[in-house]
Design an enzyme around this catalytic site. Structure first.
Site, PDB file in Angstrom:
ATOM      1  N   GLU A  60      28.684  28.274 -31.991  1.00  0.00           N
ATOM      2  CA  GLU A  60      30.844  29.018 -32.138  1.00  0.00           C
ATOM      3  C   GLU A  60      30.953  29.436 -31.067  1.00  0.00           C
ATOM      4  OE1 GLU A  60      28.404  29.032 -34.335  1.00  0.00           O
ATOM      5  OE2 GLU A  60      28.969  28.989 -36.177  1.00  0.00           O
ATOM      6  N   CYS A  91      28.349  32.055 -39.421  1.00  0.00           N
ATOM      7  CA  CYS A  91      27.654  33.921 -39.915  1.00  0.00           C
ATOM      8  C   CYS A  91      28.882  34.818 -39.755  1.00  0.00           C
ATOM      9  CB  CYS A  91      26.280  33.878 -38.836  1.00  0.00           C
ATOM     10  SG  CYS A  91      27.335  34.449 -37.112  1.00  0.00           S
ATOM     11  N   ASN A 124      24.180  26.334 -30.053  1.00  0.00           N
ATOM     12  CA  ASN A 124      23.404  27.588 -29.732  1.00  0.00           C
ATOM     13  C   ASN A 124      22.398  27.902 -28.489  1.00  0.00           C
ATOM     14  OD1 ASN A 124      21.599  25.755 -31.490  1.00  0.00           O
ATOM     15  ND2 ASN A 124      20.679  28.012 -32.644  1.00  0.00           N
ATOM     16  N   VAL A 125      22.253  28.840 -28.156  1.00  0.00           N
ATOM     17  CA  VAL A 125      21.502  28.700 -27.011  1.00  0.00           C
ATOM     18  C   VAL A 125      20.848  30.300 -27.316  1.00  0.00           C
ATOM     19  CG1 VAL A 125      21.486  28.872 -24.553  1.00  0.00           C
ATOM     20  CG2 VAL A 125      23.281  27.741 -25.477  1.00  0.00           C
ATOM     21  N   GLU A 126      19.381  30.165 -27.390  1.00  0.00           N
ATOM     22  CA  GLU A 126      19.108  31.315 -27.103  1.00  0.00           C
ATOM     23  C   GLU A 126      18.263  32.795 -26.492  1.00  0.00           C
ATOM     24  OE1 GLU A 126      15.982  30.206 -30.041  1.00  0.00           O
ATOM     25  OE2 GLU A 126      17.714  30.017 -32.025  1.00  0.00           O
ATOM     26  N   CYS A 145      25.324  31.824 -30.839  1.00  0.00           N
ATOM     27  CA  CYS A 145      25.814  31.044 -31.771  1.00  0.00           C
ATOM     28  C   CYS A 145      26.135  30.219 -31.035  1.00  0.00           C
ATOM     29  CB  CYS A 145      26.566  31.592 -32.645  1.00  0.00           C
ATOM     30  SG  CYS A 145      25.502  32.990 -34.093  1.00  0.00           S
ATOM     31  N   CYS A 196      30.327  35.264 -36.155  1.00  0.00           N
ATOM     32  CA  CYS A 196      30.907  34.418 -35.748  1.00  0.00           C
ATOM     33  C   CYS A 196      32.394  33.763 -36.590  1.00  0.00           C
ATOM     34  CB  CYS A 196      30.247  32.784 -35.724  1.00  0.00           C
ATOM     35  SG  CYS A 196      29.158  32.908 -34.510  1.00  0.00           S
TER      36      CYS A 196
HETATM   37  N1  THU Z   1      23.670  30.927 -35.068  1.00  0.00           N
HETATM   38  C1  THU Z   1      24.312  29.571 -34.927  1.00  0.00           C
HETATM   39  O1  THU Z   1      24.253  28.862 -34.079  1.00  0.00           O
HETATM   40  N2  THU Z   1      26.114  30.128 -36.126  1.00  0.00           N
HETATM   41  C2  THU Z   1      25.686  30.359 -36.900  1.00  0.00           C
HETATM   42  O2  THU Z   1      27.033  30.345 -37.730  1.00  0.00           O
HETATM   43  C3  THU Z   1      24.681  31.007 -37.648  1.00  0.00           C
HETATM   44  C4  THU Z   1      23.225  31.114 -36.607  1.00  0.00           C
HETATM   45  C5  THU Z   1      21.986  30.133 -34.868  1.00  0.00           C
HETATM   46  C6  THU Z   1      21.516  31.679 -34.105  1.00  0.00           C
HETATM   47  C7  THU Z   1      20.788  31.145 -33.463  1.00  0.00           C
HETATM   48  O3  THU Z   1      19.770  31.025 -32.030  1.00  0.00           O
HETATM   49  C8  THU Z   1      20.008  30.630 -35.053  1.00  0.00           C
HETATM   50  O4  THU Z   1      20.920  30.341 -35.264  1.00  0.00           O
HETATM   51  C9  THU Z   1      18.871  30.914 -36.118  1.00  0.00           C
HETATM   52  O5  THU Z   1      19.978  32.449 -36.366  1.00  0.00           O
END
Ligand code: THU
Length: 137
Positions: free
Chosen positions: A63, A94, A50-52, A61, A97
């Site tokens: 994925e 999620c 994940n890259v925020e 996410c 995804c």
């Molecule tokens: N996140 C994912 O990378 N994939 C998922 O399927 C669930 C959530 C990440 C997004 C965010 O950076 C962190 O988890 C918290 O929600």
């Protein structure tokens, strides 16, 4: 239930790739690193973290990075999927995804979940997909 052909899967290799991807996460806001890895039909392993973003809603996410790598490394479809959190524990993808994974699923795709191996149909029942765009009224 998806009755497509199920590929032999080296789950420990996928788990390892997901954990390595998780180590690359950029998650300074949620402090919730995620790593995802998948086996392609032709035997490659693709992964992502994940890259925020300071604009929280723009978070990518793990994925998202995974399907980007899928395409950048030759395309194809996903036969098996594994996702981990910052402790290396299995994480359920999620909702958004699950839709992404549905788009690129191979027949019989298997997903490692907190309840064991499941099919795409089990984690995203009654899915909307590309086939619905073909429908005419
Ligand atoms: N996140 C994912 O990378 N994939 C998922 O399927 C669930 C959530 C990440 C997004 C965010 O950076 C962190 O988890 C918290 O929600």
């Amino acid at each position: 239930m998806d009755t497509g052909h199920q590929q032999d899967v080296d789950w420990p290799a996928l788990e390892q790739a997901a954990k390595e991807a998780m180590e690359r996460a950029y998650a300074p806001y949620s402090k919730f690193p995620v790593g995802a890895a998948a086996l392609t039909e032709d035997g490659r392993i693709v992964s992502g973290c994940n890259v925020e973003n300071a604009s929280y809603g723009l978070t990518l996410c793990a994925e998202c990075a995974l399907v980007g790598q899928l395409h950048m490394s030759g395309g194809g479809r996903l036969a098996a999927f594994y996702c981990v959190d910052g402790q290396g524990n299995i994480l359920m993808p999620c909702g958004r995804c699950r839709q992404l994974l549905y788009e690129f699923r191979a027949p019989g795709m298997q997903l490692m979940t907190t309840q064991g191996i499941k099919s795409m149909d089990q984690v995203l029942p009654d899915a909307f997909g590309p086939e619905h765009l073909e429908e005419t009224t």
